[in-house]
Design a protein around this motif. Structure first.
Motif, PDB file in Angstrom:
ATOM      1  N   HIS A 155       1.166  -1.118  -0.089  1.00 41.62           N
ATOM      2  CA  HIS A 155       0.628  -0.062  -0.150  1.00 41.62           C
ATOM      3  C   HIS A 155       0.561   1.267  -0.048  1.00 41.62           C
ATOM      4  CE1 HIS A 155      -3.962  -1.945   1.256  1.00 41.62           C
ATOM      5  NE2 HIS A 155      -3.511  -2.699   0.645  1.00 41.62           N
ATOM      6  N   ASP A 187      -5.420  -9.117   4.990  1.00 42.07           N
ATOM      7  CA  ASP A 187      -7.383  -8.829   4.639  1.00 42.07           C
ATOM      8  C   ASP A 187      -7.747  -9.866   4.265  1.00 42.07           C
ATOM      9  OD1 ASP A 187      -6.822  -6.339   5.714  1.00 42.07           O
ATOM     10  OD2 ASP A 187      -7.588  -5.273   3.657  1.00 42.07           O
ATOM     11  N   ILE A 201      -9.014   2.009  -1.732  1.00 45.92           N
ATOM     12  CA  ILE A 201      -8.252   1.924  -1.116  1.00 45.92           C
ATOM     13  C   ILE A 201      -7.608   3.349  -1.243  1.00 45.92           C
ATOM     14  CG2 ILE A 201      -5.748   0.927  -0.594  1.00 45.92           C
ATOM     15  CD1 ILE A 201      -7.285  -1.295  -1.534  1.00 45.92           C
ATOM     16  N   HIS A 252      -8.707  -0.670   4.923  1.00 39.74           N
ATOM     17  CA  HIS A 252      -7.386  -1.361   3.786  1.00 39.74           C
ATOM     18  C   HIS A 252      -6.419  -1.702   5.079  1.00 39.74           C
ATOM     19  CE1 HIS A 252     -10.245  -3.213   0.886  1.00 39.74           C
ATOM     20  NE2 HIS A 252     -10.358  -1.961   1.413  1.00 39.74           N
ATOM     21  N   LEU A 269      -4.134  -4.886   1.200  1.00 39.36           N
ATOM     22  CA  LEU A 269      -5.276  -5.963   0.541  1.00 39.36           C
ATOM     23  C   LEU A 269      -4.671  -7.487  -0.138  1.00 39.36           C
ATOM     24  CD1 LEU A 269      -7.315  -4.896  -1.933  1.00 39.36           C
ATOM     25  CD2 LEU A 269      -6.097  -4.544  -3.288  1.00 39.36           C
TER      26      LEU A 269
END
Length: 319
Positions: free
Chosen positions: A29, A290, A305, A312, A315
């Protein structure tokens, strides 16, 4: 930025390539947020010869494929993992495949965050009995919590404004602090007999977290900074506790070789060591990865996201 599907023409594998049947995939992320928001390109092109950013050009061009690690099986049935983008029918260099054996894919998904977390724990000089603070409880921060405890830290404090992330850190054995309630740096002082923690590891990307680290790390302690943030606004105070307590601020990035412990250590050794900890059950993905979403829903969910990262943690996708 626009997120969309791109059709990739199918082809047969070339020499030293393998067609893989993907089953699950995960995202990274923090780095992908920089891709989507484009803020790192403001720094200009990275000149590897001179080791500086140059004003002309960009760090990366678009389109940027989304996705980090993928997991599946070869056509012969081998259970494998590889670094790569989300893709329905990938063809991967054979040398890039890692045999998973009995490792669950959620635990295997901790290899990338584990690489950088292990580098930070090592660069920060975490020692037996130390008190450690980890700022930013994304996947890397939660891996750092696990590694710091495994390294013998007598106490690990986990700091993040997002409650569910603190809950995960608590299940690993960390003492959690909510930085939105009171002074996180002073809370670290108060819970260490006012000595402060020995090492802070920061993957938050927040200047306020870095300020709290300066406030909460003891005299002569270390801050291992591994985040990849946008440029900070005005407000960071280097004339306060940082000036008086003479803490060491080091920047940690496991994939930048030569490693500080070169030639004994390298990024390759860090990766293999992290993988060994995954195989031995020291580093786990339960609570971090997740529940997987359908691959076909990526284009709908991915923008959510980017807009709401708190919704999140890491992901994951089911193909």
């Amino acid at each position: 930025m626009q997120i969309e599907w791109i059709d990739v023409p199918d082809r047969e594998p070339m020499e030293n390539e393998v067609r893989v049947i993907p089953e699950f995939g995960v995202e990274k992320h923090g780095t992908m947020a920089a891709f989507i928001k484009g803020y790192a390109n403001e720094r200009g092109r990275w000149d590897s010869n001179h080791q500086v950013h140059m004003p002309e050009g960009v760090v990366w061009g678009y389109p940027v494929p989304l996705g980090n690690m993928q997991f599946g099986r070869t056509e012969t049935g081998r259970k494998v993992a590889w670094w790569g983008a989300f893709e329905a029918s990938p063809i991967v260099p054979a040398s890039s495949l890692r045999d998973m054996g009995a490792v669950d894919w959620r635990n295997a998904a901790m290899l990338d965050p584990g690489e950088f977390a292990l580098g930070a724990v090592r660069d920060g000089g975490v020692r037996l009995g130390d008190k450690i603070a980890v700022f930013g409880l994304g996947a890397i921060g939660l891996a750092a919590v696990q590694f710091a405890l495994a390294a013998g830290a007598s106490r690990v404090f986990a700091i993040d404004p997002i409650g569910p992330r603190r809950d995960v850190a608590s299940t690993f054995g960390a003492t959690v602090i909510d930085p939105t309630v009171g002074d996180a740096g002073m809370a670290l002082r108060e819970q260490t007999e006012m000595r402060g923690v020995d090492v802070a590891i920061d993957f938050s990307g927040s200047w306020r977290a870095l300020q709290s680290a300066f406030r909460g790390v003891g005299y002569g302690g270390t801050i291992a900074y591994g985040a990849f943030p946008a440029p900070f606004p005005a407000g960071l105070d280097l004339g306060g506790e940082a000036h008086m307590n003479r803490q060491k601020l080091i920047f940690t990035r496991a994939c930048s070789d030569p490693n500080p412990d070169y030639p004994r250590w390298s990024d390759a050794r860090i990766i293999e060591t992290a993988w060994g900890f995954i195989q031995n059950g020291v580093l786990i993905g339960e609570g971090v990865v997740d529940e997987p979403i359908p691959f076909k829903d990526l284009d709908r969910i991915y923008p959510e996201i980017a807009a709401h990262p708190e919704s999140h943690l890491k992901l994951s996708v089911r193909y």
